[in-house]
Motif scaffolding. Structure first.
Motif, mmCIF file in Angstrom:
data_model
loop_
_atom_site.group_PDB
_atom_site.id
_atom_site.type_symbol
_atom_site.label_atom_id
_atom_site.label_comp_id
_atom_site.label_asym_id
_atom_site.label_seq_id
_atom_site.Cartn_x
_atom_site.Cartn_y
_atom_site.Cartn_z
ATOM 1 N N GLN A 18 94.921 64.590 56.128
ATOM 2 C CA GLN A 18 95.012 63.572 55.032
ATOM 3 C C GLN A 18 95.631 64.138 53.938
ATOM 4 O OE1 GLN A 18 95.718 60.708 55.430
ATOM 5 N NE2 GLN A 18 94.731 59.981 57.253
ATOM 6 N N LEU A 19 95.745 65.787 53.795
ATOM 7 C CA LEU A 19 96.049 66.192 52.582
ATOM 8 C C LEU A 19 97.610 66.389 52.292
ATOM 9 C CD1 LEU A 19 95.566 68.582 50.478
ATOM 10 C CD2 LEU A 19 96.128 70.214 52.349
ATOM 11 N N VAL A 20 97.939 66.085 51.330
ATOM 12 C CA VAL A 20 99.378 66.132 50.727
ATOM 13 C C VAL A 20 99.670 67.286 50.059
ATOM 14 C CG1 VAL A 20 101.367 64.737 50.388
ATOM 15 C CG2 VAL A 20 99.240 63.590 50.737
ATOM 16 N N ALA A 21 100.284 68.279 50.682
ATOM 17 C CA ALA A 21 100.454 69.386 49.726
ATOM 18 C C ALA A 21 102.207 69.614 49.746
ATOM 19 C CB ALA A 21 99.930 70.720 50.464
ATOM 20 N N ARG A 22 102.482 68.915 48.477
ATOM 21 C CA ARG A 22 104.052 68.982 48.286
ATOM 22 C C ARG A 22 104.379 70.531 47.888
ATOM 23 N NH1 ARG A 22 106.882 64.979 45.874
ATOM 24 N NH2 ARG A 22 105.922 63.674 47.613
ATOM 25 N N ASP A 23 103.330 71.170 47.430
ATOM 26 C CA ASP A 23 103.348 72.528 47.312
ATOM 27 C C ASP A 23 103.240 73.103 48.711
ATOM 28 O OD1 ASP A 23 103.355 75.107 46.390
ATOM 29 O OD2 ASP A 23 101.287 75.049 45.786
ATOM 30 N N PRO A 35 103.482 76.814 64.550
ATOM 31 C CA PRO A 35 105.023 76.763 64.359
ATOM 32 C C PRO A 35 105.402 75.538 63.694
ATOM 33 C CG PRO A 35 104.078 76.766 66.838
ATOM 34 C CD PRO A 35 103.052 76.581 65.843
ATOM 35 N N PHE A 36 104.416 74.542 63.391
ATOM 36 C CA PHE A 36 105.076 73.263 63.122
ATOM 37 C C PHE A 36 103.882 72.489 62.575
ATOM 38 C CE2 PHE A 36 107.652 69.378 63.013
ATOM 39 C CZ PHE A 36 108.815 69.949 62.490
ATOM 40 N N ALA A 37 103.640 72.218 61.218
ATOM 41 C CA ALA A 37 102.507 71.687 60.665
ATOM 42 C C ALA A 37 103.042 70.558 59.931
ATOM 43 C CB ALA A 37 101.821 72.632 59.975
ATOM 44 N N ILE A 38 102.538 69.305 60.207
ATOM 45 C CA ILE A 38 103.040 67.993 59.561
ATOM 46 C C ILE A 38 101.781 67.449 58.636
ATOM 47 C CG2 ILE A 38 103.999 65.632 59.507
ATOM 48 C CD1 ILE A 38 104.990 66.541 62.110
ATOM 49 N N SER A 39 102.054 67.370 57.443
ATOM 50 C CA SER A 39 100.880 66.738 56.572
ATOM 51 C C SER A 39 101.105 65.482 55.933
ATOM 52 C CB SER A 39 100.428 67.721 55.715
ATOM 53 O OG SER A 39 99.443 67.232 54.803
ATOM 54 N N VAL A 54 101.066 60.774 58.698
ATOM 55 C CA VAL A 54 100.873 61.455 59.866
ATOM 56 C C VAL A 54 100.550 62.880 59.647
ATOM 57 C CG1 VAL A 54 101.906 62.182 62.008
ATOM 58 C CG2 VAL A 54 102.031 59.644 61.320
ATOM 59 N N ASP A 55 99.278 63.412 60.252
ATOM 60 C CA ASP A 55 99.195 64.653 60.335
ATOM 61 C C ASP A 55 99.301 65.327 61.702
ATOM 62 O OD1 ASP A 55 98.345 64.789 57.632
ATOM 63 O OD2 ASP A 55 96.365 63.703 58.204
ATOM 64 N N PHE A 56 99.815 66.553 61.667
ATOM 65 C CA PHE A 56 99.764 66.962 63.128
ATOM 66 C C PHE A 56 99.962 68.528 62.955
ATOM 67 C CE2 PHE A 56 101.647 68.433 67.102
ATOM 68 C CZ PHE A 56 100.750 68.200 67.970
ATOM 69 N N VAL A 57 99.156 69.288 63.348
ATOM 70 C CA VAL A 57 99.371 70.667 63.230
ATOM 71 C C VAL A 57 99.700 71.343 64.962
ATOM 72 C CG1 VAL A 57 98.413 73.028 62.817
ATOM 73 C CG2 VAL A 57 97.940 71.056 61.351
ATOM 74 N N THR A 58 100.753 71.685 65.050
ATOM 75 C CA THR A 58 101.158 72.177 66.610
ATOM 76 C C THR A 58 100.747 73.467 66.715
ATOM 77 O OG1 THR A 58 103.134 71.078 65.908
ATOM 78 C CG2 THR A 58 103.026 72.476 68.047
ATOM 79 N N PRO A 59 99.673 73.661 67.623
ATOM 80 C CA PRO A 59 99.339 75.233 68.157
ATOM 81 C C PRO A 59 100.255 76.119 68.732
ATOM 82 C CG PRO A 59 98.025 73.461 69.271
ATOM 83 C CD PRO A 59 99.269 72.732 68.789
ATOM 84 N N PRO A 60 100.334 77.287 68.439
ATOM 85 C CA PRO A 60 101.463 78.066 68.896
ATOM 86 C C PRO A 60 101.598 78.047 70.606
ATOM 87 C CG PRO A 60 100.029 79.276 67.553
ATOM 88 C CD PRO A 60 99.539 77.904 67.659
ATOM 89 N N GLY A 61 102.682 78.031 70.940
ATOM 90 C CA GLY A 61 103.194 78.174 72.362
ATOM 91 C C GLY A 61 102.818 76.789 73.092
ATOM 92 N N ALA A 248 95.362 62.944 68.355
ATOM 93 C CA ALA A 248 96.324 64.255 68.869
ATOM 94 C C ALA A 248 95.331 65.278 69.285
ATOM 95 C CB ALA A 248 96.990 64.610 67.617
ATOM 96 N N GLY A 249 96.062 65.936 70.321
ATOM 97 C CA GLY A 249 94.983 67.214 70.843
ATOM 98 C C GLY A 249 95.315 67.726 72.232
ATOM 99 N N PRO A 250 94.636 68.397 72.991
ATOM 100 C CA PRO A 250 94.827 68.886 73.999
ATOM 101 C C PRO A 250 94.968 67.639 74.969
ATOM 102 C CG PRO A 250 93.122 70.182 73.321
ATOM 103 C CD PRO A 250 93.343 69.125 72.260
ATOM 104 N N VAL A 251 95.646 67.567 76.026
ATOM 105 C CA VAL A 251 95.986 66.361 76.837
ATOM 106 C C VAL A 251 94.528 65.859 77.488
ATOM 107 C CG1 VAL A 251 97.092 65.656 79.112
ATOM 108 C CG2 VAL A 251 98.471 66.937 77.416
ATOM 109 N N ASP A 252 93.936 66.708 78.099
ATOM 110 C CA ASP A 252 92.618 66.428 78.587
ATOM 111 C C ASP A 252 91.736 65.633 77.945
ATOM 112 O OD1 ASP A 252 92.588 68.721 77.537
ATOM 113 O OD2 ASP A 252 91.469 69.969 79.427
ATOM 114 N N GLU A 253 91.550 66.146 76.686
ATOM 115 C CA GLU A 253 90.901 65.407 75.556
ATOM 116 C C GLU A 253 91.247 63.979 74.893
ATOM 117 O OE1 GLU A 253 89.318 68.125 72.430
ATOM 118 O OE2 GLU A 253 89.365 69.528 73.775
#
Lengths: 285, 311, 401
Positions: A18-23, A35-39, A54-61, A248-253
């Motif tokens: 929930q953090l908005v960092a326009r900076d 590789p791709f972080a949305i906040s 929407v927040d989402f931080v994509t793990p590498p790979g 959001a997270g690993p499929v099995d969780e």
């Protein structure tokens, strides 16, 4: 318990939910690995939210599926994150940089239906578009790039079609041409909008093989996906959205009945027992 | 065909061909982008532009007229974009709203102004007067090599030659951007090909050419030149570069045949006077398009199977 | 001047003027109504092709009548010629769109310019003819009601009324087809025939309006009123009515003002009045207008930033976004140095609670939450009945414990 479980998942995935960092530099510093972080991404259409915070931080790979019902803002989310449609709030970083500085490392595959396939172009013409950034203004592709474009077509089994007009291709072949164009970009992050929509089984296998190769080479892949039946098979991470992020997270969780119910509504799962695998096409219901 | 032709016929013919080809080249992209009617909208607002220019400067000098028309055209493009986005109105209707309103304003201004003494009438702006461009200094084919006579070439000739050169340079320099941005704007944005900017540059070029041409061929005929050769070329081939080549060939053929038919056709039929050359060029280009629609090798729609999907 | 205006406004300025004014109003209403159907089917500019395609028919009819009778200005004959060639243009648009890969905009542009070009060729023929009094034709280019013959005014008034009646009779199938072609077909509406009827009515309006507005501007009568009407309603029937009303008012006013003196062309005035109504609608409509839209977007943006900021406060996270900081500071939730105030603390708590309650509601009642479009920005007390909220609170407390 559910409320807190949800919050926990959020904190695990989004470093600063929930953090908005326009900076953008700040968000970038905190997510150097991703590789791709949305906040806090919000998109409004006519005063109504199409995508809300929407927040989402994509793990590498990772191989990430973005799933949700029709009109849930899946395509809008990635288009806004890539700067193709304007956003109301939010910040996006890629590879520890503000998104616009990292675009050279990102390949975007739009929905196949979004272009006019009657356009006067051949298959190789379309693949060569992937070299645009490398060429820049006022330079034209030579035979060397043509050869590597052919190699990209080879990887999706379309080399024999290089000089075909694109209107003569089947839907699946068109999709493979789009994938070849993304390969030509030699990116580190691939963002695809419904790559499996309306394609034949051969194409689906060909595309998934290419995606697995990319993953093996350490690339990250994000797909808007509609087929709940193949999520566990194809992907390792999942982002469930319906305007807001549901989970959001690993499929099995995260790919659980509870979360799917919250995303699609109860009707989806009435005929289904536990196990997290839902009927193939929610839209058909 | 001797000295008379060089003096009276050659220059209109050349102007017709130059205009036709410049319009057709840009038209290819308009046709592919489903913006064929931008030419229509832009050429209608030429009228308020020239009326305003006349009111502002009090002269009918070509420079002032061109500036006024150009300013009106750009203003119309911006207005159309504002109306389309702000009002969430489909592009066709947005164009209709803007160009009719501006045209109406032009008509009202014209009627309110005493323009009786000057040559500033609606009909001229609408359908031009190709025949009136005469090369007085010419006295035969030799004049083509005579620097003194060439210096006296009527201004539309260098003006439209310049416009054509600008169009060719624009398309050559921004080929990749036009190609990618027309086919797949979303992807173009993601690779930094600036589809929005390219699209705007394209319509500005369209406005420039339409303005340069209206004086000679009239505003509405320009629309035929933007659309017909390019539309016909679209039915001949499945590749963009050959399509451009076809459109140039069709544009040239329409201009030459149209002018000849207008200037000499009635005489051959035994009538005393000629008919409107600009109108005839439009008619011939329409005939070419009709032929292409009937027998063009690539006249049928393709990519239909994409809709059914391979599933 | 004012007297003349009032007189004309109340149809007291002579029989001819009154007839033209009333005829124009009926024409405007018909054009607005049929244009609404065209706009909903995204075919607004088809009428542009139709109007330009009247020119060769007009000219040809003039030539034929001039050769036969010596006078080419017989109005019903001219209108018949115009309708014939406009009909041909319409068929050409349909044929090109259906039979070739070219899109409708290309077909429209090609037909309008080529037919117009042919019309100009024929006009130069008329100019060269001995009987060549072009005056009869040039009025059709830009329209003129001044100097309109009584018989002409009568033809316009009667034809416009008939067209208006036809639209009224056909309103039901027209509406159904606009809304959903397939559904209309299941309701026993012949979609193809309805489409043809729509086109025939547009053609009728265009041809009748030629003398009033001129062939370049008549298209505005079928585009501007419906586009303006679209801003005021989301329902087809109402939109058609509003478009007809706007068209009638604009045409009436335009005709009245134009009757006041020379240099006031009717067509241009009608278009400019319509455009003024359009501009007003574009800016001020509460439904889709610029002001309202801008305000809802800004309000949404503020709410989103405020919520994001409060949640960040609740979790003691730093806030960087300048807009979020501004919103919070304005609301008195944080001090200038960024530290939370007392109000800020309690608002942050409340926001967290809202989020938790909404989250629980979405978990427990996914269907209701999805159907009702509650995205959690609406205060839960306003959106849900108190007993449901109480229940949610209890469950939440239970789980927390």
């Amino acid at each position: 318990m559910c409320v807190f479980r949800r919050l926990k998942i959020r904190t695990m995935n989004a470093v600063t939910p929930q953090l908005v960092a326009r900076d953008g530099r700040k968000l970038a510093r905190e997510n150097v690995e991703s590789p791709f972080a949305i906040s806090g991404l919000t998109v409004s259409y006519g005063g109504r939210p199409a995508v809300l915070s929407v927040d989402f931080v994509t793990p590498p790979g990772a191989m990430v599926a973005i799933i949700g019902p029709n009109g849930a803002g899946k395509s809008t989310l990635i288009k806004a994150a890539l700067g193709i449609v304007p956003r109301l709030s939010g910040e996006v970083t890629a590879f520890g940089l503000p998104r616009e500085k990292a675009m050279a490392r990102i390949a975007y595959v739009p929905q196949r239906a979004s272009v006019d396939w009657d356009f006067p172009a051949t298959v190789i013409d379309v693949v060569m578009m992937g070299y645009y950034r490398r060429l820049g203004l006022f330079r034209f592709a030579g035979t060397r790039l043509r050869r590597s474009a052919l190699a990209c077509l080879e990887r999706v089994g379309m080399a024999a079609f290089a000089d075909r007009q694109i209107g003569q291709l089947s839907g699946g072949q068109q999709q493979r041409v789009f994938i070849a164009r993304a390969l030509a970009q030699e990116a580190d992050l691939y963002i695809m909008d419904e790559p499996f929509a309306g394609v034949d089984a051969v194409t689906e296998r060909a595309i998934i093989a290419v995606l697995k190769d990319l993953k093996a080479a350490g690339k990250t892949i994000i797909c808007v996906h509609h087929d709940l039946g193949t999520v566990t098979e194809y992907f390792d991470h999942v982002l469930l959205i319906n305007v807001r992020r549901v989970a959001a997270g690993p499929v099995d969780e995260v790919f659980t009945i509870d979360n799917l119910q919250e995303t699609y509504g109860g009707r989806l799962l009435t005929a289904e027992n536990a196990g997290g695998v839902a009927p193939a096409s929610p839209q058909a219901l | 065909m001797g000295a008379d032709f060089v003096m009276l016929g050659l220059v209109p013919l050349v102007v017709g061909v130059l205009t036709s080809v410049a319009c057709a080249l840009l038209g290819n992209f308009l046709v592919l982008r489903r913006q064929a009617l931008i030419g229509d909208a832009v050429s209608h607002v030429v009228l308020p532009g020239i009326v305003l220019a006349y009111l502002a400067t009090g002269t009918v000098a070509a420079g002032a007229m061109l500036l006024g028309a150009g300013a009106a055209a750009i203003a119309a493009l911006v207005l159309i974009e504002i109306v389309r986005r702000a009002g969430r109105i489909e592009p066709g209707a947005a164009m209709g709203v803007v160009f009719t309103a501006l045209f109406a304003a032009g008509v009202l201004l014209l009627e309110q102004t005493d323009t009786g003494k000057v040559h500033l009438d609606v009909e001229h702006a609408l359908y031009g007067n190709l025949e009136s461009i005469v090369w007085f200094a010419a006295d035969g084919w030799g004049s083509l090599l005579d620097p003194a006579a060439l210096a006296e070439l009527p201004p539309p000739v260098p003006r439209l030659a310049l416009a054509l050169a600008a169009v060719i340079a624009f398309i050559a320099l921004f080929w990749k951007e036009l190609f990618i941005g027309t086919f797949d704007p979303g992807f173009a944005e993601s690779v930094g090909a600036r589809p929005g900017l390219t699209g705007f540059a394209l319509v500005v070029m369209v406005a420039v050419v339409a303005v340069m041409a209206f004086d000679a061929v009239g505003a509405i005929i320009v629309v035929a030149m933007f659309i017909c050769p390019a539309g016909a070329a679209r039915l001949m081939t499945d590749r963009l570069l050959p399509q451009l080549a076809w459109s140039v060939a069709f544009a040239t053929a329409a201009a030459v045949a149209g002018y000849m038919l207008a200037a000499y056709g009635p005489l051959w039929l035994g009538f005393a006077s000629s008919v409107s050359a600009a109108g005839m060029i439009a008619t011939v280009s329409g005939g070419i398009l009709a032929l292409a629609c009937l027998v063009g090798p690539r006249r049928h729609r393709r990519g239909m199977q994409a809709a059914d999907g391979g599933a | 001047m004012l007297d003349a205006f009032v007189a004309a406004l109340f149809l007291q300025a002579g029989y001819n003027t009154a007839l033209v004014t009333a005829g124009a109003a009926v024409l405007g209403a018909s054009a607005g109504a049929i244009g609404a159907f065209m706009l909903l089917r995204k075919r607004s500019l088809v009428s542009d092709a139709i109007s330009h395609a009247t020119l060769p028919g007009l000219a040809l009819a003039f030539i034929v009548m001039a050769l036969a009778t010596g006078d080419g200005r017989f109005m019903p004959g001219l209108l018949a010629g115009a309708a014939l060639s406009a009909g041909l243009g319409l068929v050409a648009v349909e044929w090109i769109t259906r039979r070739t890969r070219l899109t409708e905009d290309v077909a429209i542009g090609a037909v309008l310019s080529v037919f117009f070009g042919l019309g100009i060729v024929l006009l130069t023929v008329i100019q060269a003819m001995d009987t060549g009094r072009q005056a009869g034709i040039s009025g059709f280019l830009l329209g003129s009601t001044a100097g309109m013959l009584r018989s002409e005014a009568e033809v316009i008034a009667v034809a416009a009324t008939l067209t208006g009646l036809a639209i009224f009779v056909l309103r039901r199938p027209l509406t159904l087809v606009c809304f959903d072609q397939e559904y209309a077909a299941t309701q026993g509406v012949n979609v193809r025939a309805t489409d043809l009827a729509t086109m025939a009515l547009v053609l009728a309006v265009t041809v009748i309006g030629l003398k009033v507005a001129g062939l370049v501007l008549i298209v505005a009568l079928t585009i501007l009123p419906p586009v303006a009407a679209r801003f005021w309603t989301n329902r087809v029937e109402r939109m058609v009515l509003i478009a007809a009303a706007i068209g009638a008012v604009a045409a009436y006013l335009g005709a009245v003002v134009s009757s006041l003196g020379p240099g006031l062309p009717t067509g241009a005035l009608i278009v400019l009045v319509s455009f003024a109504i359009f501009l007003f609608s574009l800016v001020f409509s509460p439904l889709r207008g610029l002001l309202a839209g801008q305000m809802t977007t800004l309000a949404l943006r503020k709410r989103v930033h405020e919520r994001q900021g409060l949640l960040a406060l609740a979790r003691d996270e730093p806030i960087y976004d300048p807009l979020t900081l501004k919103v919070l500071r304005r609301a008195g939730y944080i001090r200038a140095d960024g530290a939370a105030t007392l109000e800020g603390r309690s608002a942050a708590l409340a926001a967290t609670r809202e989020e938790a309650l909404w989250g629980l509601y979405r978990k427990l009642f996914p269907d209701q939450a999805l159907n009702a479009d509650y995205h959690g920005l609406t205060p839960i007390n306003e959106a849900l009945p108190p007993d449901v909220v109480r229940d949610l609170e209890q469950r939440c407390n239970l789980r927390a414990a």
